[in-house]
Scaffold this motif. Sequence first.
Motif, PDB file in Angstrom:
ATOM      1  N   VAL A   1     -13.418 -45.855  -8.233  1.00  0.00           N
ATOM      2  CA  VAL A   1     -14.434 -45.518  -8.584  1.00  0.00           C
ATOM      3  C   VAL A   1     -14.399 -44.246  -9.929  1.00  0.00           C
ATOM      4  O   VAL A   1     -14.987 -44.329 -10.946  1.00  0.00           O
TER       5      VAL A   1
ATOM      6  N   THR B   1     -12.505 -45.843 -12.213  1.00  0.00           N
ATOM      7  CA  THR B   1     -12.831 -47.040 -13.625  1.00  0.00           C
ATOM      8  C   THR B   1     -13.986 -46.239 -14.414  1.00  0.00           C
ATOM      9  O   THR B   1     -14.077 -46.144 -15.671  1.00  0.00           O
ATOM     10  N   HIS B   2     -14.788 -45.479 -14.066  1.00  0.00           N
ATOM     11  CA  HIS B   2     -15.891 -44.653 -14.061  1.00  0.00           C
ATOM     12  C   HIS B   2     -15.416 -43.816 -15.568  1.00  0.00           C
ATOM     13  O   HIS B   2     -15.628 -43.745 -16.761  1.00  0.00           O
TER      14      HIS B   2
ATOM     15  N   PHE C   1     -21.709 -49.163  -6.934  1.00  0.00           N
ATOM     16  CA  PHE C   1     -20.214 -49.479  -7.585  1.00  0.00           C
ATOM     17  C   PHE C   1     -20.075 -51.111  -8.311  1.00  0.00           C
ATOM     18  O   PHE C   1     -20.627 -51.394  -9.878  1.00  0.00           O
TER      19      PHE C   1
ATOM     20  N   ARG D   1     -23.949 -57.909 -15.713  1.00  0.00           N
ATOM     21  CA  ARG D   1     -22.336 -58.683 -15.859  1.00  0.00           C
ATOM     22  C   ARG D   1     -22.620 -59.762 -16.588  1.00  0.00           C
ATOM     23  O   ARG D   1     -23.311 -60.507 -16.803  1.00  0.00           O
TER      24      ARG D   1
ATOM     25  N   ARG E   1     -18.326 -56.315 -14.159  1.00  0.00           N
ATOM     26  CA  ARG E   1     -19.020 -55.825 -15.052  1.00  0.00           C
ATOM     27  C   ARG E   1     -18.738 -54.617 -15.793  1.00  0.00           C
ATOM     28  O   ARG E   1     -17.549 -53.886 -15.300  1.00  0.00           O
ATOM     29  N   ARG E   2     -19.320 -54.081 -16.550  1.00  0.00           N
ATOM     30  CA  ARG E   2     -18.703 -52.679 -17.280  1.00  0.00           C
ATOM     31  C   ARG E   2     -19.400 -50.865 -15.547  1.00  0.00           C
ATOM     32  O   ARG E   2     -20.218 -51.412 -15.269  1.00  0.00           O
ATOM     33  N   SER E   3     -18.703 -50.340 -16.168  1.00  0.00           N
ATOM     34  CA  SER E   3     -19.129 -49.125 -14.393  1.00  0.00           C
ATOM     35  C   SER E   3     -18.034 -47.410 -15.235  1.00  0.00           C
ATOM     36  O   SER E   3     -17.597 -47.666 -16.159  1.00  0.00           O
TER      37      SER E   3
END
Length: 253
Positions: A82, A85-86, A111, A188, A214-216
């Motif tokens: 997580v 990715t962030h 997430f 998304r 999907r953006r994260s």
Amino acid sequence: MKIFTVVLSLVFVAMPTLAAQVLIVADEFPAMQELARQLKEQEGWESRIVKQTEMPTDLKTFRAVVVYIHGKLLPEPEKAMVNYTHEGGKLVALHHSISSGKRTNALWFEFLGVELPKGEVTQGGYQWTEGVTLDIVNLATNHFVTTHKVRYSASGQFVSPGTAARELPLFTLHDSEVYLNHKLAGERTLLLGLRYKDAKTGREWHQEHAGWIRRSGRGVIYYLMPGHSIRDFQEQAYSRIVINAIVHQPATP
């Protein structure tokens, strides 16, 4: 001749080992070994395959992290992926990265922006069925991930919610596994749909969650539903789509 041999040996000793560009975190390995082989063969990218308990502490050096975990996703690897990715990383989540066993994870489903509802499948409850034949349908006919070097074997009618049937490219997976009724939340880009006929009830399901982006944070998540066994990755169209997700350079939001 001896001097030449010594010099040549030193050259080979000094040559650095190519660093892995992709980290594959898995608990089932033949399918991921096949993916790594094809990624190397088609794109020249090196991969490193590890168990989640063997993940390196720093993921920022990897251009992509692929997750293929069937069993329990442990809290520390969950947090690491997580955070990666962030902070701008690319996470490619395959197949059972979304499964009922992940419901108890603290971060994972929020997430990913997904929920697996409980209840009867005909009432919207999540259901998985293995040993099935299903079609994977290209919903994004102009997108790099679903088109670059991808050869679809057929086309067929697909019905999205609230729209008329469309003729779209597709390929068929045999002896695979289908996941019905993923409930998606948040923005998304939809990439792939599924078309599956239940042999027991005769009902044909058309759903749009078989692949998406999907953006994260500053990074991006790619989810691709197929991947039940090595056989799915030996299907040229699907393996190429996975490779495209790994090498894709998404536009800056």
